[in-house]
Design an enzyme around this catalytic site. Structure first.
Site, short mmCIF file in Angstrom:
data_model
loop_
_atom_site.label_atom_id
_atom_site.label_comp_id
_atom_site.label_asym_id
_atom_site.label_seq_id
_atom_site.Cartn_x
_atom_site.Cartn_y
_atom_site.Cartn_z
N ASN A 9 97.07 -53.46 -27.42
CA ASN A 9 97.72 -52.48 -28.29
C ASN A 9 99.14 -52.28 -27.78
O ASN A 9 99.37 -51.57 -26.81
CB ASN A 9 96.95 -51.16 -28.27
CG ASN A 9 97.62 -50.09 -29.12
OD1 ASN A 9 98.48 -50.39 -29.95
ND2 ASN A 9 97.23 -48.85 -28.92
N TRP A 10 100.09 -52.92 -28.45
CA TRP A 10 101.48 -52.87 -27.98
C TRP A 10 102.19 -51.57 -28.36
O TRP A 10 103.31 -51.33 -27.92
CB TRP A 10 102.26 -54.05 -28.56
CG TRP A 10 101.86 -55.37 -27.97
CD1 TRP A 10 101.02 -55.59 -26.92
CD2 TRP A 10 102.28 -56.66 -28.42
NE1 TRP A 10 100.89 -56.94 -26.67
CE2 TRP A 10 101.66 -57.62 -27.58
CE3 TRP A 10 103.12 -57.10 -29.43
CZ2 TRP A 10 101.86 -58.99 -27.73
CZ3 TRP A 10 103.32 -58.47 -29.59
CH2 TRP A 10 102.70 -59.41 -28.75
N LYS A 11 101.55 -50.76 -29.20
CA LYS A 11 102.15 -49.48 -29.61
C LYS A 11 103.57 -49.73 -30.15
O LYS A 11 103.80 -50.71 -30.85
CB LYS A 11 102.10 -48.49 -28.47
CG LYS A 11 100.67 -48.33 -27.91
CD LYS A 11 100.53 -47.23 -26.89
CE LYS A 11 99.11 -47.16 -26.40
NZ LYS A 11 98.88 -46.04 -25.46
N HIS A 95 93.25 -43.76 -33.10
CA HIS A 95 93.74 -43.67 -31.72
C HIS A 95 94.19 -42.23 -31.45
O HIS A 95 94.71 -41.55 -32.34
CB HIS A 95 94.91 -44.63 -31.52
CG HIS A 95 95.29 -44.82 -30.09
ND1 HIS A 95 96.03 -43.90 -29.39
CD2 HIS A 95 95.03 -45.84 -29.22
CE1 HIS A 95 96.21 -44.33 -28.16
NE2 HIS A 95 95.61 -45.50 -28.03
N GLU A 97 96.66 -41.01 -30.06
CA GLU A 97 98.08 -40.75 -30.36
C GLU A 97 98.28 -40.52 -31.85
O GLU A 97 99.13 -39.72 -32.26
CB GLU A 97 98.94 -41.90 -29.84
CG GLU A 97 98.95 -41.97 -28.32
CD GLU A 97 99.40 -43.31 -27.78
OE1 GLU A 97 99.40 -43.46 -26.55
OE2 GLU A 97 99.70 -44.22 -28.58
N GLU A 183 88.15 -44.01 -25.37
CA GLU A 183 89.42 -43.81 -24.69
C GLU A 183 89.57 -42.34 -24.30
O GLU A 183 89.99 -41.51 -25.12
CB GLU A 183 90.58 -44.19 -25.61
CG GLU A 183 90.76 -45.68 -25.79
CD GLU A 183 92.19 -46.02 -26.19
OE1 GLU A 183 92.80 -46.86 -25.52
OE2 GLU A 183 92.69 -45.43 -27.15
N GLY A 189 97.79 -43.98 -20.71
CA GLY A 189 99.20 -43.99 -20.31
C GLY A 189 99.53 -43.12 -19.12
O GLY A 189 100.70 -42.94 -18.79
N SER A 229 94.57 -46.81 -19.30
CA SER A 229 95.17 -47.22 -18.03
C SER A 229 94.45 -48.40 -17.39
O SER A 229 94.28 -48.47 -16.17
CB SER A 229 95.24 -46.04 -17.05
OG SER A 229 96.12 -45.04 -17.54
N GLY A 250 96.66 -51.01 -23.18
CA GLY A 250 97.98 -50.56 -23.60
C GLY A 250 99.07 -51.21 -22.78
O GLY A 250 99.44 -52.36 -22.98
N GLY A 251 99.61 -50.47 -21.80
CA GLY A 251 100.76 -50.94 -21.03
C GLY A 251 100.58 -52.30 -20.38
O GLY A 251 101.51 -53.11 -20.35
#
Length: 282
Positions: A9-11, A95, A97, A183, A189, A229, A250-251
């Site tokens: 998930n590159w957001k 999600h 967010e 999640e 994050g 994370s 994610g990151g």
């Protein structure tokens, strides 16, 4: 046996050029990897370019959201038809967010008026899940609790409520096709990964809820991921858990080498026990 699924998930990261450079580097790193579904979810602007590069590969294209209507006066939204048109077969739905639930938000988003721009609800999640399945997209449905909800002992209640409402009105056959991503909001994050055994417990709870609602046969088919994370260093413990079928990353998915390491670790962990030390350098 369930085939694990690992999703990048590159957001809101990567221009079209950066996305293409990632794919060009990443493809050779995971060539020959079997026993794992790999999904890349770039921002909407990069979907066509990434989709073209993934044609003929074993890697699937996914989107980060969708609207439940096929067309209409919905400025700024994207429909399931548009997503399938560019080659998407997966889509992330609900999600935290998008729900306006943040583990460690930007200070600006503490303002309720600004936070409200992320207006996803349990009802809209359900509509999006139905729309995704109608158009042949596999929904990756996100559920999870905030830090305050966990500290108050409400984790199981929050997850149960979000899951039940997301799946409302679906048939057993439809539920068997979805992916659930647990999640914990406080881990997204923040660098605070959930303990592997606790993550496994909650994923097991999700499977138990699915069994109660749709039967054991269905619940055993559904793939349940962990997200929050994830790194190359902590994925071995998570991947080794019985109830965790991969990860929503994610990151660590923004760099080809780190994401490739995560993919390889998950793929091997779900096949045979092994020494992970040789995976740190893809």
């Amino acid at each position: 046996m369930r085939v694990p699924v690992v999703v990048a998930n590159w957001k809101m990261h990567k221009t079209v050029g950066e996305a293409k450079a990632f794919v060009a580097t990443f493809l050779p790193l995971v060539e020959g990897v079997k026993g794992c579904t790999i999904v890349l979810c770039p921002p909407f602007t990069a979907l066509p370019a990434v989709g073209e590069m993934l044609k003929g590969t074993h890697i699937a294209l996914g989107a980060q959201d969708l609207f439940w209507r096929e067309q209409g006066a919905f400025t700024g939204e994207i429909s399931p038809i548009m997503l399938t048109d560019v080659g998407c077969t997966f889509v992330i739905i609900g999600h935290s967010e998008r729900r306006g639930r943040f583990g460690k938000p930007d200070p600006e988003l503490a303002d309720p008026q600004l936070r409200s721009i992320f207006s996803e609800t349990d009802a809209s999640v359900n509509k999006k899940v139905h729309a995704a399945l109608k158009h042949g997209l596999t929904p990756i449905i996100c559920v999870g609790e905030t830090l305050s909800e966990r500290e108050q002992g409400h984790t199981d209640e929050v997850v149960r409520t979000q899951l039940r409402k997301a799946l409302e009105g679906l048939t057993k056959e439809q539920v068997a096709q979805v992916v659930i991503a647990y999640e914990p909001v406080w881990a997204i994050g923040t660098g605070n990964v959930c303990d592997a055994k606790e993550a496994n417990r909650v994923c097991g709870l999700i499977r138990s809820i699915l069994s109660d609602l749709f039967g054991t046969e269905v619940s055993e088919k559904v793939r349940i991921q962990y997200g929050g994370s994830i790194t190359p260093e902590n994925i071995p413990d998570l991947a080794a858990q019985e109830q965790i079928d991969g990860g929503l990353v994610g990151g660590a998915s923004l760099k080809p080498d780190s994401f490739a390491t995560i993919v390889k670790t998950v793929a091997h962990a779900k096949q045979t026990p092994m020494d992970f030390s040789n995976l740190w350098k893809p």
